[in-house]
Design a protein around this motif. Structure first.
Motif, PDB file in Angstrom:
ATOM      1  N   ARG A  57     -14.839  -7.542 -11.721  1.00  0.00           N
ATOM      2  CA  ARG A  57     -14.217  -6.758 -12.784  1.00  0.00           C
ATOM      3  C   ARG A  57     -13.378  -5.617 -12.211  1.00  0.00           C
ATOM      4  O   ARG A  57     -12.275  -5.343 -12.680  1.00  0.00           O
ATOM      5  N   THR A  58     -13.859  -4.965 -11.154  1.00  0.00           N
ATOM      6  CA  THR A  58     -13.118  -3.877 -10.519  1.00  0.00           C
ATOM      7  C   THR A  58     -11.825  -4.402  -9.900  1.00  0.00           C
ATOM      8  O   THR A  58     -10.760  -3.793 -10.070  1.00  0.00           O
ATOM      9  N   LYS A  59     -11.900  -5.521  -9.183  1.00  0.00           N
ATOM     10  CA  LYS A  59     -10.696  -6.097  -8.580  1.00  0.00           C
ATOM     11  C   LYS A  59      -9.691  -6.501  -9.653  1.00  0.00           C
ATOM     12  O   LYS A  59      -8.488  -6.303  -9.495  1.00  0.00           O
ATOM     13  N   ARG A  60     -10.193  -7.048 -10.742  1.00  0.00           N
ATOM     14  CA  ARG A  60      -9.305  -7.461 -11.838  1.00  0.00           C
ATOM     15  C   ARG A  60      -8.592  -6.240 -12.435  1.00  0.00           C
ATOM     16  O   ARG A  60      -7.389  -6.283 -12.702  1.00  0.00           O
ATOM     17  N   LYS A  61      -9.346  -5.161 -12.619  1.00  0.00           N
ATOM     18  CA  LYS A  61      -8.756  -3.942 -13.168  1.00  0.00           C
ATOM     19  C   LYS A  61      -7.715  -3.370 -12.202  1.00  0.00           C
ATOM     20  O   LYS A  61      -6.625  -2.956 -12.628  1.00  0.00           O
ATOM     21  N   LEU A  62      -8.017  -3.359 -10.908  1.00  0.00           N
ATOM     22  CA  LEU A  62      -7.063  -2.834  -9.928  1.00  0.00           C
ATOM     23  C   LEU A  62      -5.812  -3.708  -9.851  1.00  0.00           C
ATOM     24  O   LEU A  62      -4.707  -3.184  -9.690  1.00  0.00           O
ATOM     25  N   ARG A  63      -5.972  -5.024  -9.966  1.00  0.00           N
ATOM     26  CA  ARG A  63      -4.796  -5.894  -9.973  1.00  0.00           C
ATOM     27  C   ARG A  63      -3.906  -5.590 -11.171  1.00  0.00           C
ATOM     28  O   ARG A  63      -2.674  -5.569 -11.068  1.00  0.00           O
ATOM     29  N   LEU A  76       9.660   8.101  -5.696  1.00  0.00           N
ATOM     30  CA  LEU A  76       8.886   7.075  -6.375  1.00  0.00           C
ATOM     31  C   LEU A  76       7.434   7.197  -5.914  1.00  0.00           C
ATOM     32  O   LEU A  76       7.172   7.367  -4.727  1.00  0.00           O
ATOM     33  N   THR A  77       6.528   7.134  -6.838  1.00  0.00           N
ATOM     34  CA  THR A  77       5.116   7.251  -6.476  1.00  0.00           C
ATOM     35  C   THR A  77       4.444   5.890  -6.568  1.00  0.00           C
ATOM     36  O   THR A  77       4.827   5.051  -7.380  1.00  0.00           O
ATOM     37  N   ASN A  78       3.463   5.699  -5.717  1.00  0.00           N
ATOM     38  CA  ASN A  78       2.692   4.455  -5.718  1.00  0.00           C
ATOM     39  C   ASN A  78       1.235   4.736  -5.347  1.00  0.00           C
ATOM     40  O   ASN A  78       0.738   4.242  -4.349  1.00  0.00           O
ATOM     41  N   PRO A  79       0.532   5.527  -6.166  1.00  0.00           N
ATOM     42  CA  PRO A  79      -0.837   5.918  -5.801  1.00  0.00           C
ATOM     43  C   PRO A  79      -1.837   4.762  -5.814  1.00  0.00           C
ATOM     44  O   PRO A  79      -2.762   4.741  -5.005  1.00  0.00           O
ATOM     45  N   ILE A  80      -1.669   3.794  -6.692  1.00  0.00           N
ATOM     46  CA  ILE A  80      -2.615   2.675  -6.736  1.00  0.00           C
ATOM     47  C   ILE A  80      -2.488   1.850  -5.454  1.00  0.00           C
ATOM     48  O   ILE A  80      -3.482   1.520  -4.818  1.00  0.00           O
ATOM     49  N   PHE A  81      -1.257   1.560  -5.058  1.00  0.00           N
ATOM     50  CA  PHE A  81      -1.039   0.808  -3.830  1.00  0.00           C
ATOM     51  C   PHE A  81      -1.563   1.588  -2.633  1.00  0.00           C
ATOM     52  O   PHE A  81      -2.261   1.043  -1.787  1.00  0.00           O
ATOM     53  N   THR A  82      -1.247   2.875  -2.575  1.00  0.00           N
ATOM     54  CA  THR A  82      -1.645   3.692  -1.433  1.00  0.00           C
ATOM     55  C   THR A  82      -3.162   3.803  -1.312  1.00  0.00           C
ATOM     56  O   THR A  82      -3.705   3.711  -0.216  1.00  0.00           O
ATOM     57  N   ASN A  83      -3.852   3.978  -2.421  1.00  0.00           N
ATOM     58  CA  ASN A  83      -5.287   4.262  -2.365  1.00  0.00           C
ATOM     59  C   ASN A  83      -6.185   3.035  -2.517  1.00  0.00           C
ATOM     60  O   ASN A  83      -7.306   3.046  -2.006  1.00  0.00           O
ATOM     61  N   PHE A  84      -5.739   2.015  -3.235  1.00  0.00           N
ATOM     62  CA  PHE A  84      -6.644   0.920  -3.574  1.00  0.00           C
ATOM     63  C   PHE A  84      -6.181  -0.458  -3.133  1.00  0.00           C
ATOM     64  O   PHE A  84      -6.861  -1.446  -3.413  1.00  0.00           O
ATOM     65  N   TYR A  85      -5.045  -0.561  -2.466  1.00  0.00           N
ATOM     66  CA  TYR A  85      -4.529  -1.874  -2.076  1.00  0.00           C
ATOM     67  C   TYR A  85      -5.524  -2.637  -1.207  1.00  0.00           C
ATOM     68  O   TYR A  85      -5.720  -3.830  -1.368  1.00  0.00           O
ATOM     69  N   LYS A  86      -6.184  -1.941  -0.294  1.00  0.00           N
ATOM     70  CA  LYS A  86      -7.124  -2.608   0.613  1.00  0.00           C
ATOM     71  C   LYS A  86      -8.290  -3.240  -0.142  1.00  0.00           C
ATOM     72  O   LYS A  86      -8.864  -4.228   0.309  1.00  0.00           O
ATOM     73  N   ASP A  87      -8.637  -2.700  -1.323  1.00  0.00           N
ATOM     74  CA  ASP A  87      -9.728  -3.263  -2.109  1.00  0.00           C
ATOM     75  C   ASP A  87      -9.311  -4.548  -2.825  1.00  0.00           C
ATOM     76  O   ASP A  87     -10.156  -5.391  -3.116  1.00  0.00           O
ATOM     77  N   VAL A  88      -8.026  -4.679  -3.101  1.00  0.00           N
ATOM     78  CA  VAL A  88      -7.547  -5.821  -3.884  1.00  0.00           C
ATOM     79  C   VAL A  88      -6.940  -6.901  -3.004  1.00  0.00           C
ATOM     80  O   VAL A  88      -6.927  -8.069  -3.378  1.00  0.00           O
ATOM     81  N   CYS A  89      -6.481  -6.538  -1.824  1.00  0.00           N
ATOM     82  CA  CYS A  89      -5.677  -7.479  -1.036  1.00  0.00           C
ATOM     83  C   CYS A  89      -6.434  -8.744  -0.674  1.00  0.00           C
ATOM     84  O   CYS A  89      -5.830  -9.794  -0.496  1.00  0.00           O
ATOM     85  N   SER A  90      -7.750  -8.711  -0.600  1.00  0.00           N
ATOM     86  CA  SER A  90      -8.495  -9.918  -0.254  1.00  0.00           C
ATOM     87  C   SER A  90      -8.427 -10.975  -1.365  1.00  0.00           C
ATOM     88  O   SER A  90      -8.612 -12.154  -1.098  1.00  0.00           O
ATOM     89  N   SER A  91      -8.152 -10.542  -2.582  1.00  0.00           N
ATOM     90  CA  SER A  91      -8.077 -11.519  -3.669  1.00  0.00           C
ATOM     91  C   SER A  91      -6.647 -11.969  -3.956  1.00  0.00           C
ATOM     92  O   SER A  91      -6.424 -12.749  -4.876  1.00  0.00           O
ATOM     93  N   LEU A  92      -5.681 -11.504  -3.163  1.00  0.00           N
ATOM     94  CA  LEU A  92      -4.285 -11.910  -3.339  1.00  0.00           C
ATOM     95  C   LEU A  92      -3.947 -13.041  -2.374  1.00  0.00           C
ATOM     96  O   LEU A  92      -4.537 -13.160  -1.300  1.00  0.00           O
ATOM     97  N   THR A  93      -2.982 -13.841  -2.762  1.00  0.00           N
ATOM     98  CA  THR A  93      -2.506 -14.880  -1.849  1.00  0.00           C
ATOM     99  C   THR A  93      -1.619 -14.241  -0.790  1.00  0.00           C
ATOM    100  O   THR A  93      -1.198 -13.087  -0.918  1.00  0.00           O
ATOM    101  N   SER A  94      -1.328 -14.992   0.243  1.00  0.00           N
ATOM    102  CA  SER A  94      -0.493 -14.479   1.335  1.00  0.00           C
ATOM    103  C   SER A  94       0.885 -14.066   0.825  1.00  0.00           C
ATOM    104  O   SER A  94       1.415 -13.018   1.194  1.00  0.00           O
ATOM    105  N   THR A  95       1.461 -14.860  -0.050  1.00  0.00           N
ATOM    106  CA  THR A  95       2.781 -14.554  -0.604  1.00  0.00           C
ATOM    107  C   THR A  95       2.740 -13.282  -1.440  1.00  0.00           C
ATOM    108  O   THR A  95       3.659 -12.452  -1.354  1.00  0.00           O
ATOM    109  N   GLN A  96       1.694 -13.112  -2.235  1.00  0.00           N
ATOM    110  CA  GLN A  96       1.568 -11.899  -3.050  1.00  0.00           C
ATOM    111  C   GLN A  96       1.430 -10.666  -2.164  1.00  0.00           C
ATOM    112  O   GLN A  96       2.042  -9.631  -2.422  1.00  0.00           O
TER     113      GLN A  96
END
Length: 144
Positions: free
Chosen positions: A46-52, A93-113
């Motif tokens: 659920r957390t990964k889904r919300k972050l995505r 341009l700000t990107n706080p979600i990417f900066t702070n939480f990308y590492k938590d979500v990146c495992s559920s993304l495909t290589s292209t994403q």
């Protein structure tokens, strides 16, 4: 006729009661452990889904920010063509979600994403560096 009366007429137990109790305790412990692990996995999902979802929202915000930066740059070029130099800079341009939480979500993304996100946010950094350079240049022009 006398019918004999049996004192103990209950049938013998099929399984010893001790083994049944042990089996119930072990099964209850196993089910409790499985439920705990399932709850943890569900929370992570659920957390990964919300972050995505938040990352996608941030991409939308970046898209609007890029349009605003483009408008500001076009305006600055038009002004410089006419010899007018204003003090100003491109909005960052700000990107706080990417900066702070990308590492938590990146495992559920495909290589292209993952490559797309990294490329987009590399461009965000370039735009922000361009804005910083523009600010330095316009400040230097007005000081001189």
């Amino acid at each position: 006729m006398d019918i004999p009366i049996l004192q103990n007429s209950s049938p013998p137990p099929l399984v010893d009661d001790t083994w049944v109790k042990i089996l119930v305790v072990v099964l209850a412990a196993a089910l409790g452990w499985l439920a705990g692990q399932g709850g943890k996995l569900f929370d992570e999902w659920r957390t990964k889904r919300k972050l995505r979802r938040e990352l996608l929202s941030e991409l939308n915000n970046i898209q609007h920010g890029v349009v605003a930066v483009y408008t500001e740059v076009v305006r600055a070029i038009q002004m410089s063509v006419h010899g007018i130099f204003g003090v100003g800079a491109v909005n960052r341009l700000t990107n706080p979600i990417f900066t702070n939480f990308y590492k938590d979500v990146c495992s559920s993304l495909t290589s292209t994403q993952r490559q797309s996100y990294e490329r987009i946010h590399g461009f965000v950094d370039q735009i922000n560096r361009y804005g910083d350079d523009q600010w330095d240049t316009s400040s230097r022009i007005h000081r001189d």
